[in-house]
Design a protein around this motif. Sequence first.
Motif, mmCIF file in Angstrom:
data_model
loop_
_atom_site.group_PDB
_atom_site.id
_atom_site.type_symbol
_atom_site.label_atom_id
_atom_site.label_comp_id
_atom_site.label_asym_id
_atom_site.label_seq_id
_atom_site.Cartn_x
_atom_site.Cartn_y
_atom_site.Cartn_z
ATOM 1 N N TYR A 120 0.843 -1.190 0.000
ATOM 2 C CA TYR A 120 0.000 0.000 0.000
ATOM 3 C C TYR A 120 0.878 1.239 0.000
ATOM 4 N N GLY A 121 0.496 2.236 -0.785
ATOM 5 C CA GLY A 121 1.257 3.473 -0.796
ATOM 6 C C GLY A 121 0.836 4.397 -1.918
ATOM 7 N N THR A 122 1.665 5.396 -2.169
ATOM 8 C CA THR A 122 1.397 6.393 -3.205
ATOM 9 C C THR A 122 2.191 6.046 -4.455
ATOM 10 N N LEU A 123 1.481 5.907 -5.578
ATOM 11 C CA LEU A 123 2.096 5.513 -6.839
ATOM 12 C C LEU A 123 2.578 6.747 -7.596
ATOM 13 N N ASN A 124 3.800 6.677 -8.092
ATOM 14 C CA ASN A 124 4.364 7.736 -8.937
ATOM 15 C C ASN A 124 4.840 7.119 -10.238
ATOM 16 N N LEU A 125 4.448 7.726 -11.355
ATOM 17 C CA LEU A 125 4.859 7.233 -12.668
ATOM 18 C C LEU A 125 6.190 7.872 -13.041
ATOM 19 N N VAL A 126 7.255 7.326 -12.504
ATOM 20 C CA VAL A 126 8.613 7.803 -12.770
ATOM 21 C C VAL A 126 9.522 6.592 -12.925
ATOM 22 N N THR A 127 10.521 6.715 -13.758
ATOM 23 C CA THR A 127 11.479 5.623 -13.931
ATOM 24 C C THR A 127 12.497 5.675 -12.802
ATOM 25 N N LYS A 128 12.678 4.545 -12.140
ATOM 26 C CA LYS A 128 13.668 4.420 -11.071
ATOM 27 C C LYS A 128 14.648 3.333 -11.474
ATOM 28 N N LYS A 129 15.906 3.595 -11.237
ATOM 29 C CA LYS A 129 16.955 2.634 -11.584
ATOM 30 C C LYS A 129 17.381 1.859 -10.336
ATOM 31 N N SER A 130 17.680 0.591 -10.523
ATOM 32 C CA SER A 130 18.212 -0.240 -9.434
ATOM 33 C C SER A 130 19.247 -1.180 -10.024
ATOM 34 N N MET A 131 19.929 -1.892 -9.160
ATOM 35 C CA MET A 131 20.941 -2.836 -9.634
ATOM 36 C C MET A 131 20.328 -3.997 -10.416
ATOM 37 N N TYR A 132 19.011 -4.193 -10.305
ATOM 38 C CA TYR A 132 18.347 -5.283 -11.009
ATOM 39 C C TYR A 132 17.613 -4.821 -12.259
ATOM 40 N N GLY A 133 17.701 -3.540 -12.590
ATOM 41 C CA GLY A 133 17.035 -3.028 -13.783
ATOM 42 C C GLY A 133 16.194 -1.810 -13.472
ATOM 43 N N ASP A 134 15.667 -1.224 -14.535
ATOM 44 C CA ASP A 134 14.813 -0.045 -14.388
ATOM 45 C C ASP A 134 13.391 -0.461 -14.021
ATOM 46 N N ALA A 135 12.731 0.403 -13.270
ATOM 47 C CA ALA A 135 11.325 0.221 -12.927
ATOM 48 C C ALA A 135 10.577 1.460 -13.405
ATOM 49 N N SER A 136 9.426 1.257 -14.041
ATOM 50 C CA SER A 136 8.642 2.380 -14.561
ATOM 51 C C SER A 136 7.841 3.092 -13.489
ATOM 52 N N PHE A 137 7.848 2.549 -12.279
ATOM 53 C CA PHE A 137 7.001 3.084 -11.220
ATOM 54 C C PHE A 137 7.757 3.162 -9.905
ATOM 55 N N GLU A 138 7.366 4.136 -9.107
ATOM 56 C CA GLU A 138 7.844 4.244 -7.734
ATOM 57 C C GLU A 138 6.620 4.212 -6.840
ATOM 58 N N LEU A 139 6.721 3.489 -5.742
ATOM 59 C CA LEU A 139 5.654 3.450 -4.755
ATOM 60 C C LEU A 139 6.239 3.889 -3.423
ATOM 61 N N VAL A 140 5.715 4.967 -2.869
ATOM 62 C CA VAL A 140 6.117 5.400 -1.533
ATOM 63 C C VAL A 140 5.274 4.563 -0.586
ATOM 64 N N GLY A 141 5.897 3.526 -0.009
ATOM 65 C CA GLY A 141 5.167 2.508 0.733
ATOM 66 C C GLY A 141 4.744 2.920 2.131
ATOM 67 N N GLU A 142 3.506 2.579 2.431
ATOM 68 C CA GLU A 142 2.938 2.793 3.761
ATOM 69 C C GLU A 142 2.911 1.497 4.576
ATOM 70 N N ALA A 143 2.525 0.404 3.897
ATOM 71 C CA ALA A 143 2.349 -0.864 4.619
ATOM 72 C C ALA A 143 2.474 -2.043 3.657
ATOM 73 N N VAL A 144 2.839 -3.184 4.232
ATOM 74 C CA VAL A 144 2.924 -4.445 3.506
ATOM 75 C C VAL A 144 2.137 -5.463 4.320
ATOM 76 N N GLU A 145 1.347 -6.278 3.623
ATOM 77 C CA GLU A 145 0.640 -7.364 4.314
ATOM 78 C C GLU A 145 0.613 -8.586 3.402
ATOM 79 N N PRO A 146 0.476 -9.775 3.986
ATOM 80 C CA PRO A 146 0.392 -10.980 3.164
ATOM 81 C C PRO A 146 -0.798 -10.912 2.205
ATOM 82 N N TYR A 147 -0.632 -11.447 1.026
ATOM 83 C CA TYR A 147 -1.717 -11.506 0.035
ATOM 84 C C TYR A 147 -2.688 -12.582 0.460
ATOM 85 N N LYS A 148 -3.944 -12.229 0.492
ATOM 86 C CA LYS A 148 -4.987 -13.219 0.858
ATOM 87 C C LYS A 148 -6.027 -13.276 -0.205
#
Length: 155
Positions: free
Chosen positions: A127-155
Motif C-alpha cells: 500500500y502506498g502512493t504511486l508515482n509514474l517515474v522511472t527508477k533505476k536499481s541494480m536489477y534493472g529499471d522500474a517504470s514506477f515508484e511506490l512510496v510505501g505505507e504498509a505491507v501485508e500478506p496476500y490473501k
Amino acid sequence: MESAQKMKKWVIAGAAVLIVVIGAVVYQSMFSKGAALTGVEVDWRLLGEMDYITGKSSSELQALNGKGVKIPGFMVPLEDDQRDVVEFLLVPSPQACIHVPPPPPNQMVYVKMKKGTEVAVGPIWVYGTLNLVTKKSMYGDASFELVGEAVEPYK
C-alpha cells in the motif's frame, strides 16, 4: 416536564452514538493499520499499459499518478537487512526477480517504504502512493515508484 424528558432522551441517544464512534475508532487503531491499508487496487495488466520506451501511459494509469494504491506482487529486497527492509522491487511473479535479462520496466515497481518492513517470502499487498517515474536499481529499471505505507500478506 415533558421537554425535560425529551432532552434527557436526546442526551442519552447522543451519548450512545458517541460511545459507538469512539469504540469504532479505538478498534480500528488497535486491530488494523487504518488509512495505510486503503487504496485503489492496481493489477499488473494496468501497469503493463505503460510504454516504457516512450514513457506514455493510458489515461487510467495517468489518473493514478500520485494517488493511494495497493498492488499485489513479490518482494525483491535491495538491501541485506532481513528485518528492516526499506527499499525493494515489487514484481508480478516469484520467477521475475533477479534473472538476466530482468523483467521489462513496466513489470517492476520500485518501493521505498516510509518505515522498514520484514522481508516477505510469499505474495504480498503493498500500500502506498504511486508515482509514474522511472527508477533505476541494480536489477534493472522500474517504470514506477511506490512510496510505501504498509505491507501485508496476500490473501
